[in-house]
Motif scaffolding. Structure first.
Motif, PDB file in Angstrom:
ATOM      1  N   THR A 138       0.808  -1.220   0.000  1.00 17.38           N
ATOM      2  CA  THR A 138       0.000   0.000   0.000  1.00 17.38           C
ATOM      3  C   THR A 138       0.838   1.265   0.000  1.00 17.38           C
ATOM      4  O   THR A 138       0.582   2.181  -0.757  1.00 17.38           O
ATOM      5  CB  THR A 138      -1.051   0.007   1.141  1.00 17.38           C
ATOM      6  OG1 THR A 138      -1.760   1.243   1.093  1.00 17.38           O
ATOM      7  CG2 THR A 138      -0.424  -0.123   2.526  1.00 17.38           C
ATOM      8  N   ILE A 139       1.876   1.332   0.830  1.00 19.21           N
ATOM      9  CA  ILE A 139       2.753   2.515   0.854  1.00 19.21           C
ATOM     10  C   ILE A 139       3.994   2.177   0.021  1.00 19.21           C
ATOM     11  O   ILE A 139       4.650   1.169   0.283  1.00 19.21           O
ATOM     12  CB  ILE A 139       3.225   2.835   2.285  1.00 19.21           C
ATOM     13  CG1 ILE A 139       2.049   2.934   3.253  1.00 19.21           C
ATOM     14  CG2 ILE A 139       4.081   4.104   2.310  1.00 19.21           C
ATOM     15  CD1 ILE A 139       1.146   4.085   3.037  1.00 19.21           C
ATOM     16  N   LYS A 191       0.885   1.596   8.226  1.00 18.26           N
ATOM     17  CA  LYS A 191       0.308   1.864   6.905  1.00 18.26           C
ATOM     18  C   LYS A 191      -0.709   3.001   6.876  1.00 18.26           C
ATOM     19  O   LYS A 191      -1.599   3.044   6.002  1.00 18.26           O
ATOM     20  CB  LYS A 191      -0.349   0.600   6.314  1.00 18.26           C
ATOM     21  CG  LYS A 191       0.633  -0.465   5.908  1.00 18.26           C
ATOM     22  CD  LYS A 191       0.894  -1.395   7.044  1.00 18.26           C
ATOM     23  CE  LYS A 191       1.777  -2.570   6.683  1.00 18.26           C
ATOM     24  NZ  LYS A 191       2.015  -3.435   7.861  1.00 18.26           N
ATOM     25  N   GLY A 193      -0.258   6.004   6.076  1.00 15.12           N
ATOM     26  CA  GLY A 193      -0.111   6.858   4.897  1.00 15.12           C
ATOM     27  C   GLY A 193       0.194   8.310   5.197  1.00 15.12           C
ATOM     28  O   GLY A 193       0.265   9.137   4.282  1.00 15.12           O
ATOM     29  N   GLU A 206       0.967   6.262  -2.491  1.00 11.42           N
ATOM     30  CA  GLU A 206       0.107   5.094  -2.368  1.00 11.42           C
ATOM     31  C   GLU A 206       0.264   4.212  -3.601  1.00 11.42           C
ATOM     32  O   GLU A 206       0.433   4.701  -4.701  1.00 11.42           O
ATOM     33  CB  GLU A 206      -1.361   5.516  -2.220  1.00 11.42           C
ATOM     34  CG  GLU A 206      -1.994   6.188  -3.446  1.00 11.42           C
ATOM     35  CD  GLU A 206      -1.458   7.595  -3.727  1.00 11.42           C
ATOM     36  OE1 GLU A 206      -0.765   8.154  -2.870  1.00 11.42           O
ATOM     37  OE2 GLU A 206      -1.731   8.108  -4.836  1.00 11.42           O
ATOM     38  N   CYS A 354      -8.075   6.250   2.994  1.00 10.39           N
ATOM     39  CA  CYS A 354      -7.094   5.619   3.868  1.00 10.39           C
ATOM     40  C   CYS A 354      -6.248   4.589   3.133  1.00 10.39           C
ATOM     41  O   CYS A 354      -6.784   3.764   2.391  1.00 10.39           O
ATOM     42  CB  CYS A 354      -7.898   4.942   4.977  1.00 10.39           C
ATOM     43  SG  CYS A 354      -6.973   3.873   6.042  1.00 10.39           S
ATOM     44  N   THR A 355      -4.931   4.621   3.352  1.00  9.97           N
ATOM     45  CA  THR A 355      -4.053   3.631   2.736  1.00  9.97           C
ATOM     46  C   THR A 355      -4.068   2.309   3.508  1.00  9.97           C
ATOM     47  O   THR A 355      -3.834   1.250   2.928  1.00  9.97           O
ATOM     48  CB  THR A 355      -2.613   4.166   2.683  1.00  9.97           C
ATOM     49  OG1 THR A 355      -2.306   4.792   3.935  1.00  9.97           O
ATOM     50  CG2 THR A 355      -2.447   5.194   1.571  1.00  9.97           C
ATOM     51  N   LYS A 358      -6.284  -0.763   2.466  1.00 13.47           N
ATOM     52  CA  LYS A 358      -5.824  -1.743   1.479  1.00 13.47           C
ATOM     53  C   LYS A 358      -5.263  -2.992   2.179  1.00 13.47           C
ATOM     54  O   LYS A 358      -5.247  -4.078   1.600  1.00 13.47           O
ATOM     55  CB  LYS A 358      -4.727  -1.138   0.581  1.00 13.47           C
ATOM     56  CG  LYS A 358      -5.215  -0.147  -0.475  1.00 13.47           C
ATOM     57  CD  LYS A 358      -4.033   0.333  -1.309  1.00 13.47           C
ATOM     58  CE  LYS A 358      -4.380   1.474  -2.249  1.00 13.47           C
ATOM     59  NZ  LYS A 358      -5.019   1.060  -3.513  1.00 13.47           N
ATOM     60  N   THR A 380      -7.970   4.596  -2.863  1.00 18.70           N
ATOM     61  CA  THR A 380      -8.011   5.807  -2.036  1.00 18.70           C
ATOM     62  C   THR A 380      -8.680   6.944  -2.818  1.00 18.70           C
ATOM     63  O   THR A 380      -8.851   6.860  -4.039  1.00 18.70           O
ATOM     64  CB  THR A 380      -6.598   6.251  -1.649  1.00 18.70           C
ATOM     65  OG1 THR A 380      -5.867   6.530  -2.847  1.00 18.70           O
ATOM     66  CG2 THR A 380      -5.873   5.185  -0.843  1.00 18.70           C
ATOM     67  N   GLY A 514      -5.002   8.735   2.517  1.00 20.72           N
ATOM     68  CA  GLY A 514      -5.344   8.596   1.101  1.00 20.72           C
ATOM     69  C   GLY A 514      -6.114   9.794   0.559  1.00 20.72           C
ATOM     70  O   GLY A 514      -6.612   9.779  -0.562  1.00 20.72           O
TER      71      GLY A 514
END
Ligand code: HC0
Ligand code: SF4
Length: 575
Positions: A138-139, A191, A193, A206, A354-355, A358, A380, A514
């Motif tokens: 995700t990141i 995570k 983000g 992301e 939001c990351t 995921k 996101t 996100g």
């Protein structure tokens, strides 16, 4: 108050204001790269250098306090040259791959290079060639683009209290890296983000799955069902010229249909369901002596944090799934059944601020309660904006459409989930009814609102009960109350709260990792007002009043905490 002159403009500011903030108040923009209003001045980039009239001394506007009678020069030929040289030096180690960069058009360095007319590179180029780190799914870290401003490290350590990122080395060879130089996924990263939204360039971002969505949505055998989170509706508009906090829900539904969604639902319905389950769980824990305080479990960054740092408090977590996961499970069971659709063909997508969401869909505690992946894909807010543009959709001029029934209708309680204190307020509205049998005459519960980092108090439930609540936002701020709970446990006691809401991001999901870039406290407060306006505009303000919620209980779940509800709507978390 302090009076000073900045570039010939007189300005009055409060004590404690920096020269940089005073200049902004005077309508003068001093360039910065390492500065971010969420963070303490770091003073690493040197771009904010200014002079005092009659003095040869250079000051850094980001950290110099404004003082009475100061006469500050922010822009002249000499300062221009100093700043230009700094930018050229930054560019000597930064790949100029703007056209293919995720931050093209949104990059702070790019904007400054435009302003300062950077054309040639007088310094020897030493562009690092370092591998990207996609380990979290995700990141994404791209250390070769890092300009060493330090914002990500600061946000991770001081706002989030996580210490997943650090600097190693000195001077030229300084590197931003996950702690102990492990892959980010093996670090304590939650995570959230926040590093990505605070990065001024394209060094942290992301994972972009917009293409996956468009590809899957174009398959004719798939029935594409998309849900949108509470916080998306008050922020997505910023990408298309709307003000922060403007509510664009109807346009988002339309855009999603044009992008290939067959049905558009709303996570706010899921949020109403979460309140029904989580509120009932709270009443049960209080009346039957269960583990208290109950902690919210809907923020996946917080879940990552508690399972890593406070595994002894996992038993305090509510077993209710997050609205997103409930919505996904309901889509592939109740709804698919009702529609006569084979859930195997349903492609369930969630648009989130939001990351960490995921990652949530991959946590093994709750991915497949319907027998299939309850949620197949999370995009996101920023990814959604990108595909809207890619498909040539003029968002601002879109007509509004209605959400699809019967799992789209929401109450005001559902929509405030995206704001710090919102889950608590929604829960109190419904718990009040559960305990007293009547509804609050005024559903606005001002005592839980606000920006305080750890707010707590007690709510009197019509003389029948007292609910001692806590609300925390910004992961680092949770430590105090979590330690209080842990220490009380160690003494065989319990901390003096019944229910605590914890959100990893400052301000709640409205400022999630996100969301559109450029988030600061001013934007947080506008998105927050947007959410409370959406709440006020709802015909029903409490989750238990939502007719679609009442219907799903009568047709399918029977009652909160029923066996079926336990199977589809609850989970237990593991270390
Ligand atoms: Fe949130 Fe949620 S409110 S976590 O902050 O609870 O991301 O917006 O979707 O699931 O509803 C995020 C926002 C959600 C969930 C909801 C909760
Ligand atoms: Fe730190 Fe959050 Fe970034 Fe992970 S996602 S490195 S926890 S700021």
């Amino acid at each position: 108050a302090i009076h000073l002159t900045i570039q010939g403009v007189e300005v009055t500011v409060e004590e404690g204001t920096t020269v940089l903030e005073a200049a902004r108040k005077a309508g003068i923009r001093i360039p910065t790269l390492c500065y971010h209003p969420d963070l303490k001045p770091f003073g690493s980039c040197g771009l904010c250098v200014c002079k005092q009239e009659g003095s040869a001394k250079i000051i850094r506007a980001c950290s110099a306090p404004a003082a009475e009678g100061m006469k500050i020069i922010t822009h002249d030929n000499e300062l221009f040259e100093v700043r230009k040289t700094i930018l050229e030096l930054v560019m000597s180690t930064h790949p100029a791959s703007c056209l293919t960069c995720v931050r093209n058009n949104k990059c702070e360095l790019q904007k400054l290079c435009v302003e300062y007319g950077i054309r040639e590179q007088p310094f020897e180029e030493r562009i690092p060639d370092l591998p990207k780190d996609k380990s979290t799914g995700t990141i994404v870290l791209d250390p070769s683009k890092c300009i060493k401003c330090g914002r990500c490290v600061q946000v991770c350590q001081s706002l989030q209290g996580v210490y997943a990122l650090e600097f190693i080395g000195r001077g030229d060879s300084t590197l931003m890296t996950p702690a102990a130089s492990l892959p980010l996924n093996d670090s304590p990263c939650i995570k959230c983000g926040q590093c990505a939204t605070h990065c001024p360039v394209g060094a942290i971002y992301e994972l972009d799955e917009g293409g996956t969505f468009l590809h899957e949505a174009s398959k004719s055998e798939k029935v594409v069902a998309v849900q949108i989170a509470p916080a998306v509706r008050v922020a997505l508009g910023e990408e298309f010229g709307f003000k922060a906090g403007e509510i664009t829900t109807g346009k988002i539904y339309t855009a999603l249909k044009r992008l290939g969604a067959d049905y558009v639902f709303d996570t706010n319905f899921g949020a109403d369901m979460t309140i029904m389950e989580e509120g009932s769980e709270l009443v049960k824990r209080v009346s039957e002596g269960g583990v208290l305080p109950q902690l919210t479990s809907c923020c996946p960054g917080w879940i990552e944090y508690v399972t890593k740092y406070y595994p002894d408090l996992i038993e305090n977590l509510s077993s209710a799934k997050s609205p997103m996961m409930m919505q996904g499970a309901i889509t592939k069971t109740y709804w698919a059944e009702k529609m006569g659709i084979d859930p195997a063909n349903v492609y369930s997508v969630a648009i989130m601020p939001c990351t960490a969401k995921k990652i949530e869909i991959k946590r093994d505690e709750h991915m497949k309660s319907s027998g299939y992946d309850d949620v197949d894909l999370v995009l996101t807010t920023r990814e959604l904006a990108r595909i809207i543009r890619q498909r040539g959709i003029d968002f601002a001029s879109l007509p509004e459409t209605e959400v699809d029934s019967p799992i789209g209708e929401y109450s005001g309680a559902g929509t405030i989930f995206g704001v710090t204190g919102g889950v608590m307020e929604a829960a109190i509205r419904t718990a009040y009814n559960a305990i007293t049998g009547k509804d609050l005459s005024d559903p606005d519960i001002m005592t839980v609102r606000g920006r305080g980092e750890f707010r707590h108090g007690a709510i009197d439930v019509d003389g029948k009960a007292t609910l001692r609540f806590g609300v925390v936002h910004g992961m680092a701020n949770a430590k105090e109350v979590l330690d209080e709970i842990r220490n009380a446990k160690a003494r065989g006691e319990r901390a003096p709260y019944e229910f605590i809401e914890i959100m990893a991001c400052r301000g709640g999901c409205i400022a999630g990792g996100g969301q559109p870039l450029g988030t600061d406290d001013e934007i947080r407060s506008k998105r927050t007002s947007g959410s409370y306006t959406d709440d006020k505009n709802c015909a029903k303000r409490c989750s238990h009043q939502n007719p679609s919620v009442q219907k799903i209980y009568s047709e399918f779940f029977e009652a909160p905490l029923s066996e079926k509800a336990h199977h589809l709507l609850h989970t237990s978390y593991k270390e």
